[in-house]
Design a protein around this motif. Sequence first.
Motif, short mmCIF file in Angstrom:
data_model
loop_
_atom_site.label_atom_id
_atom_site.label_comp_id
_atom_site.label_asym_id
_atom_site.label_seq_id
_atom_site.Cartn_x
_atom_site.Cartn_y
_atom_site.Cartn_z
N ALA A 117 0.83 -1.21 0.00
CA ALA A 117 0.00 0.00 0.00
C ALA A 117 0.86 1.25 0.00
O ALA A 117 0.61 2.20 -0.75
CB ALA A 117 -0.92 -0.01 1.22
N LEU A 118 1.90 1.26 0.83
CA LEU A 118 2.79 2.42 0.89
C LEU A 118 3.55 2.61 -0.42
O LEU A 118 3.81 3.75 -0.83
CB LEU A 118 3.80 2.24 2.04
CG LEU A 118 3.22 2.31 3.46
CD1 LEU A 118 4.28 1.94 4.49
CD2 LEU A 118 2.67 3.70 3.74
N ALA A 119 3.86 1.50 -1.10
CA ALA A 119 4.63 1.59 -2.35
C ALA A 119 3.83 2.27 -3.46
O ALA A 119 4.42 2.83 -4.39
CB ALA A 119 5.06 0.19 -2.80
N LEU A 120 2.50 2.23 -3.37
CA LEU A 120 1.67 2.84 -4.41
C LEU A 120 1.42 4.32 -4.17
O LEU A 120 0.94 5.01 -5.08
CB LEU A 120 0.33 2.10 -4.51
CG LEU A 120 0.39 0.67 -5.05
CD1 LEU A 120 -1.01 0.07 -5.10
CD2 LEU A 120 1.03 0.62 -6.43
N VAL A 121 1.72 4.81 -2.98
CA VAL A 121 1.47 6.22 -2.67
C VAL A 121 2.22 7.16 -3.62
O VAL A 121 1.63 8.12 -4.14
CB VAL A 121 1.82 6.53 -1.20
CG1 VAL A 121 1.75 8.03 -0.93
CG2 VAL A 121 0.86 5.79 -0.27
#
Length: 303
Positions: A47-51
Amino acid sequence: MNTRALRADILLFVTAAIWGLAFVAQRVGMEHVGPLTFNGIRFALGALALVPLILALEKRREPGNLGADKKRMLIGGGLLGIALFVGATLQQIGLAGPQLAGFGLEASTAGKAGFITGLYVVLVPIFGLLLAQRPGWGTWVGAALAVVGMYLLSVTSNLTISFGDLLVFIGAFFWAGHVLLVGKLSPGLDGVDAIKLSTIQFAACAVLSLIGAVATEEITLTGVVGAAPAIAYGGLMSVGVAYTLQVVAQRDAQPAHAAIILSLESVFAAIGGWLMLGEVLSTRGLIGCGLMLSGMVLSQLKP
């Protein structure tokens, strides 16, 4: 084929390779942490990687475009997160060799799990019958080939199936349901909102997994550190990098090309299991894999 389409196919091929090798990372991670701990941290990283991708696309969004309704996004992302949580949990427990061995049960291998999970490609159009959709002959022939292949790959001469393979197989039904749910929620979303929806579902899956991990597993810093490379690959590469490549590639890829190339994920899982984990399939298993892959491809060529 023009240059843009060729580039798209190459990017999809890389995506399939990354996703296939993720089964190896999932198997390796089980030597250090529990399945829910692995998935919780993995999907949180994803999830953080898509921010950064969301922020970059937001800057390119047309002025005055406020995007999709936030309530719809949250509810839809939550529902997707639940389906993702069930499918991913069943898959991860099915790959949990050390944990299942403690109960005298046999886990699935990276290669077998890749092919069995890939059955969702065939299950999606069959489930479409419930939505008044009519699959073509290719879907039915593909399903028959996949069932025979599954039998040869996972069912022994004594008509038994390993507990790990069974869990991964049940998980394939939830992956198929997840795809159908995406089909219901994504119409009308632009690229930014589609990625936001994915980020919400990954975050929801991470929260559910971590709650389950705290309740049922022993989480240690030593275990998390030991599993860190596998978790990082599963979260950053499999979710962050591969998802970004898929989004970029499918702008120019032909739908049939995309579906067939991405189905090679199962082949890369088998190759990765053989090269990195020493997994070897019997002749019977190899024939089963070939039939399953043929069924997946045929269901996409003649849906």
